[in-house]
Design a protein around this motif. Structure first.
Motif, PDB file in Angstrom:
ATOM      1  N   VAL A   1      -2.762   6.982  -7.337  1.00 26.69           N
ATOM      2  CA  VAL A   1      -3.109   5.576  -7.153  1.00 26.69           C
ATOM      3  C   VAL A   1      -3.920   5.137  -8.372  1.00 26.69           C
ATOM      4  O   VAL A   1      -5.028   5.616  -8.595  1.00 26.69           O
ATOM      5  CB  VAL A   1      -3.904   5.353  -5.841  1.00 26.69           C
ATOM      6  CG1 VAL A   1      -4.283   3.893  -5.699  1.00 26.69           C
ATOM      7  CG2 VAL A   1      -3.088   5.812  -4.640  1.00 26.69           C
TER       8      VAL A   1
ATOM      9  N   LYS B   1       0.955   4.184  -3.023  1.00 25.90           N
ATOM     10  CA  LYS B   1       0.655   5.593  -2.771  1.00 25.90           C
ATOM     11  C   LYS B   1       1.865   6.513  -2.893  1.00 25.90           C
ATOM     12  O   LYS B   1       1.714   7.732  -2.844  1.00 25.90           O
ATOM     13  CB  LYS B   1       0.065   5.724  -1.367  1.00 25.90           C
ATOM     14  CG  LYS B   1      -1.246   4.975  -1.204  1.00 25.90           C
ATOM     15  CD  LYS B   1      -1.766   5.074   0.193  1.00 25.90           C
ATOM     16  CE  LYS B   1      -2.440   6.410   0.355  1.00 25.90           C
ATOM     17  NZ  LYS B   1      -3.122   6.561   1.630  1.00 25.90           N
TER      18      LYS B   1
ATOM     19  N   VAL C   1       0.836  -1.204   0.000  1.00 23.85           N
ATOM     20  CA  VAL C   1       0.000   0.000   0.000  1.00 23.85           C
ATOM     21  C   VAL C   1       0.876   1.261   0.000  1.00 23.85           C
ATOM     22  O   VAL C   1       0.583   2.221  -0.700  1.00 23.85           O
ATOM     23  CB  VAL C   1      -0.998  -0.006   1.186  1.00 23.85           C
ATOM     24  CG1 VAL C   1      -1.708   1.330   1.318  1.00 23.85           C
ATOM     25  CG2 VAL C   1      -2.015  -1.130   0.994  1.00 23.85           C
TER      26      VAL C   1
ATOM     27  N   SER D   1      -5.180   1.569   3.081  1.00 31.42           N
ATOM     28  CA  SER D   1      -4.942   2.784   2.317  1.00 31.42           C
ATOM     29  C   SER D   1      -5.398   4.025   3.080  1.00 31.42           C
ATOM     30  O   SER D   1      -4.797   5.090   2.964  1.00 31.42           O
ATOM     31  CB  SER D   1      -5.666   2.691   0.970  1.00 31.42           C
ATOM     32  OG  SER D   1      -5.316   3.765   0.149  1.00 31.42           O
TER      33      SER D   1
END
Length: 135
Positions: free
Chosen positions: A81, A76, A72, A107
């Motif tokens: 994304v 990011k 994750v 997230s």
């Protein structure tokens, strides 16, 4: 992600379904560069990856959470994304035995800065609800 076994498992997950597409390859290349792996080391990992997913059995709960957190963060890190990144992250979650929606949860609490350290203890506790029950 300090452990090469975790990285091998991640590569294996990407290859396991036989559909190792260019967005997944780019994602893995980016991960490799962040980990300081040379292109030669990456090539060796890709050739020796566990395409059957048996390495996943060697990962404990904390290792699996580490992989998901790192994935994750990587998703990011550039501030954008992409849907392909989300789908790949969900694929990793499924392969590790978690519901896809755990990626949305992670997230929401993980920043893109790889130097930020989330409260892993709190995350581990909350991630248990996303485990997929197996019979």
């Amino acid at each position: 992600m300090k452990d090469i076994v975790k990285f091998r498992a991640l590569v294996g997950i990407a290859q396991a379904d036989g559909d190792f597409d260019s967005s997944e390859k780019d994602f893995i290349r980016h991960l490799a560069s962040l980990e300081g792996l040379s292109m030669k080391e990456l090539k060796e990992l890709l050739q020796s990856a566990d395409k059957t997913g048996t390495l996943i059995k060697d990962l404990n709960f904390d290792d699996k959470i580490d992989i998901l957190i790192y994935t994750v963060k990587l998703m990011k890190i550039d501030g954008k994304v992409l849907l392909s990144e989300i789908k790949f992250s969900e694929k990793i979650a499924r392969a590790l035995g978690f519901e896809e929606k755990c990626i949305g949860f992670l997230s929401g609490i993980i920043e893109g800065n790889p130097n930020d350290t989330p409260n892993v203890g709190s995350i581990n506790h909350r991630m248990r609800k996303y485990l997929i029950e197996t019979s």
